[in-house]
Design an enzyme around this catalytic site. Sequence first.
Site, PDB file in Angstrom:
ATOM      1  N   HIS A 319       0.869  -1.179   0.000  1.00 27.78           N
ATOM      2  CA  HIS A 319       0.000   0.000   0.000  1.00 27.78           C
ATOM      3  C   HIS A 319       0.904   1.226   0.000  1.00 27.78           C
ATOM      4  O   HIS A 319       1.805   1.329   0.838  1.00 27.78           O
ATOM      5  CB  HIS A 319      -0.895  -0.014   1.244  1.00 27.78           C
ATOM      6  CG  HIS A 319      -2.021   0.966   1.184  1.00 27.78           C
ATOM      7  ND1 HIS A 319      -1.820   2.325   1.192  1.00 27.78           N
ATOM      8  CD2 HIS A 319      -3.364   0.789   1.108  1.00 27.78           C
ATOM      9  CE1 HIS A 319      -2.998   2.941   1.126  1.00 27.78           C
ATOM     10  NE2 HIS A 319      -3.949   2.022   1.066  1.00 27.78           N
ATOM     11  N   ARG A 339      -6.140  10.438  -0.185  1.00 22.72           N
ATOM     12  CA  ARG A 339      -5.823  10.968  -1.519  1.00 22.72           C
ATOM     13  C   ARG A 339      -7.097  11.159  -2.345  1.00 22.72           C
ATOM     14  O   ARG A 339      -7.191  12.085  -3.145  1.00 22.72           O
ATOM     15  CB  ARG A 339      -4.837  10.038  -2.226  1.00 22.72           C
ATOM     16  CG  ARG A 339      -3.417  10.215  -1.710  1.00 22.72           C
ATOM     17  CD  ARG A 339      -2.457   9.186  -2.277  1.00 22.72           C
ATOM     18  NE  ARG A 339      -2.624   7.882  -1.661  1.00 22.72           N
ATOM     19  CZ  ARG A 339      -2.666   6.731  -2.314  1.00 22.72           C
ATOM     20  NH1 ARG A 339      -2.574   6.700  -3.628  1.00 22.72           N
ATOM     21  NH2 ARG A 339      -2.815   5.592  -1.668  1.00 22.72           N
TER      22      ARG A 339
HETATM   23  O1  MEZ Z   1      -9.106  -1.919  -0.384  1.00 23.82           O
HETATM   24  C1  MEZ Z   1      -8.276  -1.517   0.425  1.00 23.82           C
HETATM   25  O2  MEZ Z   1      -7.182  -2.059   0.555  1.00 23.82           O
HETATM   26  C2  MEZ Z   1      -8.561  -0.294   1.205  1.00 23.82           C
HETATM   27  C3  MEZ Z   1      -9.952   0.136   1.258  1.00 23.82           C
HETATM   28  C4  MEZ Z   1      -7.556   0.364   1.779  1.00 23.82           C
HETATM   29  C5  MEZ Z   1      -7.522   1.795   2.084  1.00 23.82           C
HETATM   30  O3  MEZ Z   1      -6.649   2.479   1.597  1.00 23.82           O
HETATM   31  O4  MEZ Z   1      -8.365   2.289   2.830  1.00 23.82           O
END
Ligand code: MEZ
Length: 533
Positions: A319, A339
Amino acid sequence: MYKIDKLNELAKVVAAKRAENAALEPRRMTAEEKDELLAHFHPDYKQDEFTVLSAGVNKGDKVPTQLAALLQGKSRISASDVDLSAPDYDTDVLIIGGGGAGASAAIEADEAGVKAMIVTKLRIGDANTMMAEGGIQAADKPNDSPAIHFLDAFGGGHFAAKPELVKKLVTKAPEAIQWLNKLGVEFDKESDGTMVTTHGGGTSRKRMHAAKDYSGAEIMRTLRDEVINRGIPVIDFTAAVEIILDENGKAAGAVLMNMETKELLVARAKTVIIATGGAGRLHYQGFPTSNHYGATADGLILGYRVGAKLLYADTLQYHPTGTGYPEQIFGALVTEKVRSLGAKLVNIDGDVFMHPLETRDVTAASIIRECTAHDKGIETNLGKAIWLDTPMIEYIHGEGTIEKRIPAMMRMFGKYGIDIRKEPILVYPTLHYQNGGLDISDDCATGVENLYAAGEVAGGIHGRNRLMGNSLLDVIVFGRNAGIYASAKAKETAVPEKLTLEHIEKFNNELKVCGAASEVASPMLLPHYARKK
Ligand code: MEZ
């Protein structure tokens, strides 16, 4: 490492350029630029972090080195440790895992009128579903359609997903939202009752439905209540350590281990669903993780040992915005919704270096490049990081937006004296999701008869990169789907008579023959830094 005063100085550079940056419309990268960026900076492309499997159905395929050690590791039991003739539990559908997919499967199995039982090594709800923040996708607005959702998801996954799985994901999405809404999920709504929807990285329409920035917790709370209200048995603090087969090689239950006493128990079942979630706690390549404590790839091991195939186990999602500072919450998720609401990624000079809503693999690689090759990161005590200009949200949408739309973020940083309404925050990629997993068909079948898989443990739905909000969707759509198909199969399946664990010895022999046998106990169950006696 910069001291806090220096960080405050650097944050002023970001504040000085905020107005100019807010007005910027950064261009999207071309396909060629993305390919080049990924090849050089995305962790999936670091060849020396992967190992080629020597045994099992995926022999010859590369997987992360830590995962290879577990897949080719040593079973926690041998067949002689367990008396298979006197099962401790008897059920129609055994569901391994107490997250969103497991709970959804259990609700559908109960609805179908079969006996379902959940086993979970922690407690129901201790799962990545609970940790998801930003939302769940569904094309249910007039300017959108499942076909457009399909194109976004399929393209975002580099055209590698199984089309029939993406089709199921997107066509069942609007119904999934309605199902959750009826169960009681408190989605964000306008005053006329329509759902508020926003963009995520790689979405061409606003289709992210959310419950502020604790969407997963709200969904899991609702599912857990439904499981409990229906009286579905949940055996907690009890891990599955091996799948049991019948004499014809069909799944017929699991060996369970009480996490406290280590007592072994036998659960016999007509069908089994693996819904054990992801692998963030394996900390591939030394990355921190946004995952819950139990995310240790257990389902991949359970399935692999009995012959279920893996698909794209070499592709992980980092992420882009894990917390880079302060260290107490290093790697914790900073939702993509930040974002979506307008905050941009900014380097040490206060410059925006990319469009903030490229797909996750591209955004993560771009941040890594900014901190390494471009040397434009901000030094912290744990490495370099990039600014995420959160005050830009209120600069664009007005005061009060952050508290209303992302209160959990505000609280998380507030605990460490950081007011995200006034100060930008530092972020760096964190291990978030396993894009691949057990190869399933669109009825969630794994290829081992009577063995199903759903949720993050399953592969093929997202190809080689998942879009935001398609995971909460996947656990609901495919969790329910697994519950429906496993129940139908259970109805036409007799109680398995002869239970066996012969596969353990067979797999051990294969490991010995190819010289790959290791002493690593698997499944791992808890991370290596878990409390030790
Ligand atoms: O789908 C995801 O991983 C999610 C909703 C994560 C996020 O950034 O909130």
